[in-house]
Write an enzyme that holds these catalytic residues in place. Structure first.
Site, PDB file in Angstrom:
ATOM      1  CD  GLU A 157     -37.601 -41.513   9.558  1.00 28.43           C
ATOM      2  OE1 GLU A 157     -38.385 -41.299  10.499  1.00 28.43           O
ATOM      3  OE2 GLU A 157     -37.955 -41.482   8.364  1.00 28.43           O
ATOM      4  CG  ASP A 211     -35.958 -32.942  14.875  1.00 27.45           C
ATOM      5  OD1 ASP A 211     -36.753 -32.332  14.145  1.00 27.45           O
ATOM      6  OD2 ASP A 211     -35.637 -32.552  16.012  1.00 27.45           O
ATOM      7  CG  ASP A 212     -36.345 -32.703   7.270  1.00 24.88           C
ATOM      8  OD1 ASP A 212     -35.817 -31.583   7.302  1.00 24.88           O
ATOM      9  OD2 ASP A 212     -36.594 -33.277   6.205  1.00 24.88           O
ATOM     10  CB  THR A 213     -39.903 -29.708   9.089  1.00 23.15           C
ATOM     11  OG1 THR A 213     -40.885 -30.712   9.352  1.00 23.15           O
ATOM     12  CG2 THR A 213     -39.452 -29.769   7.638  1.00 23.15           C
ATOM     13  CD1 TRP A 234     -32.873 -39.082   0.262  1.00 29.25           C
ATOM     14  CD2 TRP A 234     -34.357 -37.499   0.799  1.00 29.25           C
ATOM     15  NE1 TRP A 234     -34.110 -39.675   0.334  1.00 29.25           N
ATOM     16  CE2 TRP A 234     -35.045 -38.729   0.664  1.00 29.25           C
ATOM     17  CE3 TRP A 234     -35.081 -36.361   1.139  1.00 29.25           C
ATOM     18  CZ2 TRP A 234     -36.422 -38.850   0.844  1.00 29.25           C
ATOM     19  CZ3 TRP A 234     -36.447 -36.492   1.318  1.00 29.25           C
ATOM     20  CH2 TRP A 234     -37.102 -37.713   1.177  1.00 29.25           C
TER      21      TRP A 234
END
Length: 179
Positions: A97, A99-101, A153
Site C-alpha cells: 500500500e 512506500d514509506d521507509t 500518516w
C-alpha cells in the site's frame, strides 16, 4: 478529523488501482504473477487482479514484533516457498500500500530476486516523499506509485472502525486541500 493524517476511501483506492493498471498496460509490462505484501498490499492486489487477471501470491513481512515494537529489520512471517520454482523466469508485480521507509519493499524484492525472476516491478498506492532507508537494487526498473505525498500518516479504509466517518474525513480533507 486529524489534520496531520491523509485519509483514503475505498472509492479512492479503486480509482488509484485502476489508474495504476492503465499505467502498467501503457508501459508494456505484462506480469505473470502478482505478489501481495500483507497486510496492506492484499486489497490493492485483489483490486488490480480485476484489471490484469493474474494469480496472486501473498507474503507476510513484519517490521514489528509481537509487542508492536519496531524491529531493526523486516522478517518473513509468511512466505511462498511452496511456489518458489514457479517464479523462475517470470515477471512479478510486487504490491504494497505504501512506500514509506522502503525497508519492507526492498527486503521483499531481495528475497524474490533469489528465485531468479525475469523481472520484478513494484506497485504502491502511495510513495511518501522522504529519504528512504534503503534503495531498490538495480534490477528494479519499473516502479509504479499512484500518488506521491508528504510524509504523513495514511489512514486506509481497511483500518477504519467506522467506514462512514472515515469516508467523511476524506471528503473534508479533500475540501480543505482544494481551497
Amino acid at each position: 478529523m486529524d489534520a496531520d493524517k491523509f485519509y483514503v476511501s475505498y472509492n479512492t483506492v479503486h480509482k488509484l488501482v485502476k489508474g495504476l493498471a492503465e499505467k502498467i498496460n501503457a508501459s508494456g509490462f505484462d506480469p505473470d504473477v502478482i505478489v501481495a505484501i500483507g497486510s496492506g498490499g492484499f486489497i490493492p492486489a485483489r483490486m488490480i487482479k480485476t484489471f490484469i487477471n493474474r494469480p496472486i501470491y501473498a507474503v507476510g513481512i513484519s517490521y514489528y514484533g509481537m509487542d508492536n515494537k519496531h524491529k531493526t529489520h523486516p522478517t518473513k512471517i509468511q512466505w511462498i516457498d511452496e511456489v518458489a520454482e514457479q517464479l523462475k523466469g517470470k515477471k512479478i508485480l510486487l504490491i504494497d500500500e505504501v512506500d514509506d521507509t522502503r525497508a519492507t519493499l526492498a527486503y521483499c524484492v531481495g528475497e524474490l530476486l533469489s528465485y531468479e525472476p525475469e523481472e520484478i516491478a513494484v506497485l504502491v498506492l502511495h510513495n511518501k516523499l522522504k529519504k528512504k532507508d534503503v534503495e531498490f537494487p538495480p534490477e528494479i526498473k519499473r516502479y509504479y506509485p499512484a500518488l506521491e505525498i508528504e510524509d504523513m500518516w495514511i489512514k486506509y479504509p481497511w483500518d477504519a472502525i467506522d467506514i462512514d466517518e472515515h469516508t467523511a474525513c476524506e471528503a473534508e480533507m479533500l475540501k480543505n486541500i482544494n481551497k
